[in-house]
Structures are given as structure tokens and as C-alpha cells.
Scaffold this motif. Structure first.
Motif, PDB file in Angstrom:
ATOM      1  N   ARG A 194      44.931  49.818  36.691  1.00  0.00           N
ATOM      2  CA  ARG A 194      44.186  48.692  37.259  1.00  0.00           C
ATOM      3  C   ARG A 194      43.351  49.177  38.445  1.00  0.00           C
ATOM      4  NH1 ARG A 194      49.643  46.330  36.905  1.00  0.00           N
ATOM      5  NH2 ARG A 194      49.780  45.270  34.892  1.00  0.00           N
ATOM      6  N   PRO A 195      42.297  48.454  38.790  1.00  0.00           N
ATOM      7  CA  PRO A 195      41.473  48.860  39.931  1.00  0.00           C
ATOM      8  C   PRO A 195      42.219  48.738  41.253  1.00  0.00           C
ATOM      9  CG  PRO A 195      40.770  46.718  39.101  1.00  0.00           C
ATOM     10  CD  PRO A 195      41.769  47.250  38.119  1.00  0.00           C
ATOM     11  N   ALA A 200      38.576  45.774  44.004  1.00  0.00           N
ATOM     12  CA  ALA A 200      38.424  45.133  42.694  1.00  0.00           C
ATOM     13  C   ALA A 200      37.452  43.956  42.740  1.00  0.00           C
ATOM     14  CB  ALA A 200      39.792  44.644  42.198  1.00  0.00           C
ATOM     15  N   ALA A 228      41.361  43.178  36.028  1.00  0.00           N
ATOM     16  CA  ALA A 228      41.512  42.826  37.445  1.00  0.00           C
ATOM     17  C   ALA A 228      42.662  43.569  38.109  1.00  0.00           C
ATOM     18  CB  ALA A 228      41.739  41.321  37.578  1.00  0.00           C
ATOM     19  N   ALA A 229      42.681  43.512  39.435  1.00  0.00           N
ATOM     20  CA  ALA A 229      43.813  44.004  40.210  1.00  0.00           C
ATOM     21  C   ALA A 229      44.837  42.881  40.359  1.00  0.00           C
ATOM     22  CB  ALA A 229      43.345  44.473  41.591  1.00  0.00           C
ATOM     23  N   PRO A 257      36.900  39.794  46.584  1.00  0.00           N
ATOM     24  CA  PRO A 257      36.355  40.010  45.244  1.00  0.00           C
ATOM     25  C   PRO A 257      35.345  38.934  44.836  1.00  0.00           C
ATOM     26  CG  PRO A 257      38.478  38.950  45.090  1.00  0.00           C
ATOM     27  CD  PRO A 257      38.260  39.239  46.549  1.00  0.00           C
TER      28      PRO A 257
END
Length: 320
Positions: A194-195, A200, A228-229, A257
């Protein structure tokens, strides 16, 4: 046009997105001069030039990895003295804010932290900040010395603007205090695919309403469907349901974000302080009176265990 120093956040030459955002903002107020330090610093030049850096000052030394913060402050001060910039921009991470604060003290200048926008002004750069759980937006400028400004990730869209990107070696003399705090060990963070939470574009967070560590898979599935994070409220972290490294809030990480989805989070001021600058906020909570609904762009009153899986399925169906 005046030059603007941009501190480069990179990992072995791979430039992280917040730095590219800083270059975009720096072009509004002058010509960006990037400062890249540590292992792989010279390898950052191509990416920095592609995004507007007219010059890249580099310096590689073991001190940047072996000791905390001060060697980087020494180097940024050397760059400041060599360039005499109109402003210094630094990513608004925990380390970035410490570097910026130390630099501001050394050069006798004012500092602005957690800016979400930047524009040119008649008397110097004007920074926009969001305050008191997004109840107020303030515009400020530094009135003494060269402005030192930290900017939150996701505050500007990355825009390519090819420039010369001439690489120059930066002469740095480390101070006696540079080796005062030594790094004795490092533990690599487990890769999740994940980012990074603070960088993110989309963050999906879970709170007390998730009701257990075993139920966070519902949040993770939605996050993965969106690329997504995953975040968590302080209540969820304190209960041991999710790692502290994923906590969003005043005592955790600040995120900004494009889309923030809060599931089972009541919206205490502590949490709101960490996500209030998100561009679009969606909340899912079965309590229609939850404070989080005062902040959101879209609210869903319902049981997250019914709403979130349906949302995940719908996203997957549209993608597939």
C-alpha cells in the motif's frame, strides 16, 4: 527571478512525491534550487530537473545516514549561505519540520509549518494553513529573515516543467554537534504493497466502531480496492487493533489526501487535527450525531459492516 531552496526527500536517489509537489509550489515564487543529500543524491537530478529544478546541489556523506538531523541542517545552512534564496521549502514530515525549525533558528528567520498552499506576495511568499479542525483558513507570511516553510504532502498537484537541473557539488562542513546523536540500528518496515500513509492520494481509516483487530480486514479490503493507504484513529491504536505507525491525528500522522474515508470514527478533535485538510471527506457511522459529520463532504449513516463491504464490492465491479 529569485531562487528558492527545496529540500529533497529521497531514498537512495528515488525522489519522493512531496518533493515534486514542493518544486511545483516553488516555481510560483521563484526558480527552484534543489538540495539533495546522502546516498544516491546525484541520481535525483533527472527527476528534479524534469519538475523544474534549475540547479541541483548535492552532497554525499556517511553522516547523513549515521547521525540524526543535524548533518542535514548543516548542509541546508551551507546551501542557504551559498544561494541567498527568497525562501526555503521543506516537506512537512516529522523530520522535515525539525530540520526546518533548526534552520530557522540558525539563520534568524521566521518559520511557517504545515502549509497547504503557497503564493507570491508583494512582501514575500504567502502560505495558506488550515486551523482548528478546518474551521479557519489562515494566510501568513514571514516578516523576519528568509521564510522557512514546511508544506503538507498532497497540497499541490505534481506538474512537470523541464529545466536545466545543473548538478553542482555542495561544500559542507559539519559542526561539532553533527555527530552528537548516532543511529545504532534500523529495522525495515514491513512491505504491505500500500502507499505511504502521509503521501497517499486516498486514505481509508477505521476507528472504535471497527470493534476489534480481526475486523480491520473490512477496512483493508476497501483500501486495497481503491489503491489506498490504511489509517486508524487513536482509539483503535490504543486498543491494540492497529499499529501506531498508521495512526491519523494530533498524536499520530497528519494526512491531506484527495479522498479520506472515515469508518466507525466519531470525529474527536484529536483525529480531526490530523485529516482536516483532506480535499474530500466521506464518513460512515451509525451514529447520526457523530461530530465527524460536521466536517464531511459526504456522510453515510449506517453500520460500517454493511456499508463498507457493499462499497468494496461496487468498486471492484466497476473496475472489473
Amino acid at each position: 527571478m529569485a531562487e528558492v531552496l527545496v529540500y529533497v526527500d529521497h531514498v537512495d536517489g528515488a525522489v519522493r512525491k512531496p518533493t515534486l509537489e514542493l518544486l511545483t509550489l516553488a516555481r510560483r515564487i521563484g526558480e527552484p534550487v534543489a538540495v539533495a543529500l546522502g546516498s544516491g543524491a546525484a541520481n535525483t537530478a533527472a527527476a528534479l530537473a524534469e519538475h523544474g529544478a534549475v540547479k541541483v546541489l548535492t552532497h554525499e556523506a556517511a553522516e547523513y545516514a549515521d547521525y540524526l538531523v543535524v548533518p542535514k541542517v548543516d548542509a541546508l545552512q551551507a546551501a542557504y549561505e551559498a544561494v541567498s534564496p527568497a525562501a526555503v521549502l521543506v516537506p512537512s514530515s516529522a523530520e522535515g519540520k525539525e530540520i526546518a525549525a533548526r534552520l530557522a533558528v540558525r539563520i534568524g528567520s521566521g518559520i511557517i509549518t504545515d502549509a497547504v498552499d503557497l503564493e507570491a506576495g508583494d512582501e514575500g511568499p504567502v502560505a495558506t494553513q488550515s486551523a482548528f479542525a478546518a474551521s479557519f483558513t489562515t494566510k501568513s507570511r514571514v516578516s523576519k529573515g528568509t521564510p522557512v516553510i514546511t508544506v503538507k504532502p498532497n497540497s499541490a498537484a505534481v506538474e512537470a516543467a523541464p529545466a536545466a537541473g545543473a548538478v553542482e557539488a555542495l561544500a559542507v562542513t559539519f559542526s561539532e554537534k553533527a555527530t552528537g546523536t548516532k543511529v545504532t540500528a534500523r529495522t525495515p518496515r514491513e512491505a504491505t504493497g500500500r502507499p505511504e500513509l502521509t503521501e497517499a492520494a486516498i486514505v481509508v481509516s477505521g476507528g472504535r466502531g471497527v470493534n476489534g483487530a480481526e475486523n480491520f480486514s473490512v477496512i483493508e479490503n476497501l483500501a486495497d480496492s481503491l489503491g489506498a493507504a490504511v489509517g486508524a484513529s487513536r482509539a483503535a491504536v490504543d486498543a491494540g487493533w492497529y499499529p501506531h505507525s498508521n495512526q491519523v491525528g494530533q498524536t499520530g500522522k497528519s494526512v491531506s489526501p484527495q479522498l479520506y474515508i472515515a469508518s466507525g470514527i466519531s470525529g474527536a478533535i484529536q483525529h480531526r487535527a490530523g485529516m482536516q485538510t483532506s480535499k474530500t471527506i466521506v464518513a460512515i457511522n451509525k451514529d447520526a450525531e457523530a461530530p465527524i459529520f460536521d466536517l464531511v463532504d459526504y456522510g453515510v449513516v449506517g453500520d460500517l459492516f454493511e456499508v463498507v463491504p457493499q462499497l468494496t464490492d461496487e468498486i471492484k465491479a466497476r473496475k472489473g
